[in-house]
Design an enzyme around this catalytic site. Structure first.
Site, PDB file in Angstrom:
ATOM      1  N   CYS A   1       1.326  -1.411   0.087  1.00 62.61           N
ATOM      2  CA  CYS A   1      -0.176  -0.293   0.006  1.00 62.61           C
ATOM      3  C   CYS A   1       0.965   1.241   0.298  1.00 62.61           C
ATOM      4  O   CYS A   1       0.495   2.246  -0.614  1.00 62.61           O
ATOM      5  CB  CYS A   1      -0.807   0.319   1.211  1.00 62.61           C
ATOM      6  SG  CYS A   1      -0.154  -0.035   2.654  1.00 62.61           S
TER       7      CYS A   1
ATOM      8  N   HIS B   1      -2.859   1.344   6.715  1.00 62.89           N
ATOM      9  CA  HIS B   1      -3.334   1.137   5.223  1.00 62.89           C
ATOM     10  C   HIS B   1      -2.756   2.998   5.011  1.00 62.89           C
ATOM     11  O   HIS B   1      -3.078   3.784   5.208  1.00 62.89           O
ATOM     12  CB  HIS B   1      -4.571   0.887   5.275  1.00 62.89           C
ATOM     13  CG  HIS B   1      -4.344   0.945   3.605  1.00 62.89           C
ATOM     14  ND1 HIS B   1      -3.655   0.578   2.638  1.00 62.89           N
ATOM     15  CD2 HIS B   1      -5.649   1.577   3.100  1.00 62.89           C
ATOM     16  CE1 HIS B   1      -4.415   0.094   1.283  1.00 62.89           C
ATOM     17  NE2 HIS B   1      -5.714   1.233   1.148  1.00 62.89           N
TER      18      HIS B   1
ATOM     19  N   ASP C   1      -7.930   6.066  -3.051  1.00 60.56           N
ATOM     20  CA  ASP C   1      -7.105   5.038  -3.260  1.00 60.56           C
ATOM     21  C   ASP C   1      -6.634   3.747  -3.887  1.00 60.56           C
ATOM     22  O   ASP C   1      -7.765   3.146  -4.539  1.00 60.56           O
ATOM     23  CB  ASP C   1      -7.843   3.396  -1.834  1.00 60.56           C
ATOM     24  CG  ASP C   1      -6.631   3.002  -0.854  1.00 60.56           C
ATOM     25  OD1 ASP C   1      -5.293   2.952  -1.483  1.00 60.56           O
ATOM     26  OD2 ASP C   1      -7.829   2.337   0.322  1.00 60.56           O
TER      27      ASP C   1
END
Ligand code: NAG
Length: 653
Positions: free
Chosen positions: A316, A375, A398
């Site tokens: 991530c 995250h 994202d």
């Protein structure tokens, strides 16, 4: 005669279908001479006026447009701000008699109505539909022309032509790559969708090319430097290539919302052969370990130079780091966000549910949601003309593949203000983001007791965090439940006298009310996706650079354009052999990413890696180093120094 301005090519109206031009790199140009096929008496081809040269005034314009940091020889400008070019003619220009038109083309089917063919007239024939043009100065045979791309024009690489129009036809200059130029979003301009009013913010969110990405765990937050490198050589072309590979219609590329949404889909390799392949398996032997990268340019350039083959492997923070580069490079203000205890709401109920069995273990068959130890994602700053006014500003986006949205792996942009208010009905993906940042509750289902625990969602997300248990928070949650798919009762933390501690797979329960909950990772890998940023079990997490690396040495003081020797020494302090070691040195404005491979480093042995670099940009610079191997992940450190100008003394510093 205007029908002749646009020559329809084979790309259009094929068998009655209109195809959208979706590549910036494919080009098709107009004829060098177009005769007007009218019943006019034949005469000379033109009246003797011809163009000798076109000077894009690259250095001057780039300074004015805040694009001088780009390592490129081309002109790069921002929307809705004038730039000037000098057209040299074979005689003096007359605004009353001559018809000179500057033409800008992008893509393979230049079309005035689609903003891919723009003409700016500076003579008698007025023809300025979108971009403004004016004569700034005339000197001898040279005319300086001011051009202002409109505030919502397509961003990308344009080609420049100058056409002389007479009664008989139109004659234009030849294709010349030196006159190609790039148009970017303009956060400095109030009329641009990405306008940001504080200079300080623009410097941070658009111009800053290094940053820190937080990772680790809530109780043990760590960070590493990241080379965003949006101004490094080839990065801008690579970003445009990402959109070309993803077939983003040129027509969409003036709309920041669309560019962000497309970008979030295109940066992951899922479903569209995008830029990066995520891998959480712990075995990265068939690619580069996610922990080994030092920045975005290496990844973007690798993708571009290998024919848009997805780059292996990332997690991530790499997705977010590269997304940040993509945005800042194109001129969209962006930042990386790290959320600790990030929840993944697979069930769509806007809450994170973890179901336990009678032994206190996670019941994997009934737990559909998962929680990542942390995250990373991005926020971008823009107006949202498609939403009520108060939902402009920061937007969550994202690109780590988690859920499909409209059929593709992407997420956002979704308004931070909307999430704060629990207003989840607006595009895009607000429900999913809400669950990520709020992660309100965990349901513990045990055969004997049934209780509800509100897990304090400790995140360091400044723009979306609120005090849990506050009235505002409760209103937000209630609003979310009204907008959400299903709802359960929301209990404020005071009513939940239970603390949980997750130890790998086991959950211990205490009856005391504590403020803080500990999550120990990793989870077993049968919940998808597995824990992000959790390194393989048998690896040692580095206790810090100083322990391992004796020195990062520099000879002399850093000056622009002057060679500088940097040496990095690494000592293996363990009693075991380190194998397959990758050492990277990186630093925007200093050096393209350098990679050194050691098949092994013996216990107690040291290695020294020397590189010669030539600083390109003035000011504070960060040189970062990362050593990574299967047994020892992510040993990083950095050296900060100021690059000076040799010709100026230090009085100005
Ligand atoms: C992750 O990496 C391993 C080993 O390098 C490979 O076998 C596996 O297929 C990769 N997973 C994905 C999703 O690419």
């Amino acid at each position: 005669s205007s029908s002749l301005v646009h020559l329809p090519g084979p790309w259009e109206h094929q068998h009655g279908r209109i195809s959208l031009d979706n590549s910036n790199s494919h080009e098709s140009n107009l004829l060098e001479y177009e005769a007007f096929d009218v019943l006019r008496p034949r005469g000379p081809l033109d009246e003797g006026l011809s163009v000798l040269s076109v000077d894009m005034r690259v250095a001057e314009n780039r300074k004015d447009h805040y694009t001088d940091k780009f390592k490129s020889s081309s002109l790069i400008v921002r929307r809705n701000k004038e730039f000037t070019i000098i057209i040299k003619l074979d005689r003096a220009f007359s605004a009353e008699q001559d018809d000179v038109q500057v033409e800008f083309l992008i893509g393979s089917s230049p079309n005035e109505n689609k903003g891919t063919y723009i003409t700016v007239s500076i003579g008698k024939g007025k023809h300025n539909r979108h971009w403004k043009g004016r004569v700034v100065e005339m000197q001898g045979n040279e005319v300086t022309v001011g051009i202002t791309p409109d505030a919502s024009c397509i961003i990308g690489r344009f080609r420049t032509f100058v056409a002389i129009v007479t009664d008989f036809g139109r004659r234009r200059t030849q294709r010349n790559q030196d006159t190609d130029f790039y148009v970017l979003f303009n956060p400095w301009d109030p009329a641009d969708q990405v306008y940001m009013d504080k200079e300080e913010d623009r410097q941070e969110y658009v111009m800053n090319d290094v940053g820190i990405i937080y990772n680790g765990e809530y109780n043990n937050i760590t960070s590493r430097s990241w080379n965003f490198g949006q101004f490094e050589e080839g990065v801008l072309d690579a970003c445009l290539m990402v959109m070309d590979a993803g077939k983003v219609p040129l027509l969409f590329r003036g709309n920041a919302t669309e560019v962000v949404r497309q970008g979030s889909a295109l940066l992951n390799a899922q479903d569209d052969k995008g830029v990066m392949v995520g891998n959480w398996s712990g075995d990265y032997s068939s690619g580069t370990a996610p922990t080994a990268w030092t920045g975005s340019p290496e990844i973007l350039l690798k993708y571009a130079s290998e024919g848009c083959e997805p780059v292996c492997f990332v997690q991530c923070w790499v997705f977010a780091g590269v997304m940040n580069t993509f945005m800042r490079c194109l001129g969209i203000p962006a930042r990386v966000i790290t959320n600790f205890f990030s929840a993944h709401d697979n069930t769509g109920n806007v809450k994170t549910d973890i179901v336990l069995d009678k032994d206190g273990k996670i019941d994997r068959s009934r737990t559909k949601d998962s929680v990542w130890n942390y995250h990373c994602w991005n926020e971008v700053y823009m107006k949202r003309p498609d939403l009520p006014e108060n939902f402009s500003g920061w937007q969550v986006v994202d690109c780590t593949p988690q859920e499909t949205s409209d059929g593709l792996y992407r997420c956002g942009p979704t308004s931070v203000n909307a999430i704060k208010e629990g207003e989840l009905s607006y595009p895009f993906d607000a429900k999913f983001v809400f669950a990520e940042v709020k992660s309100m509750s965990m349901f513990l289902l045990l055969p004997s007791i049934q209780c509800v625990v509100i897990v304090e969602n400790a995140n360091i997300l400044p723009s979306t965090s609120m005090n849990l248990g506050s009235l505002k928070e409760r209103e937000t949650m209630q609003m979310a439940e009204r907008r959400g798919v299903s709802s359960r009762d929301y209990l404020p933390p005071a009513e939940a006298g239970v603390t949980i501690e997750l130890q790998a797979d086991t959950i211990k329960m205490a009856t005391k009310l504590l403020k803080c909950y500990q999550f120990c990772v990793p989870y077993a890998s049968d919940v998808q996706p597995t824990v992000c940023g959790c390194f393989s079990n048998n690896s040692v997490t580095s206790p810090g650079w100083d322990f391992f690396v004796k020195t990062v040495n520099m000879t002399g003081s850093p000056m622009v354009g002057k060679e500088l020797m940097v040496s990095v020494e690494f000592l293996n302090p363990y009693n075991f052999i380190l194998q397959k070691v990758h050492l990277r040195i990186d630093g925007p404005g200093l050096i393209p990413t350098k990679l050194k491979y050691y098949s092994q480093i013996l216990p107690g042995a040291s290695v020294t890696y020397k590189v010669l670099l030539i600083p390109r940009l003035l000011g504070k610079k960060v040189l970062m180093v990362c050593l990574d191997c299967p047994l020892l992940r992510q040993v990083t450190n950095q050296l900060e120094f100021v690059v000076k100008d040799e010709n100026r003394n230090d009085l100005k510093e």
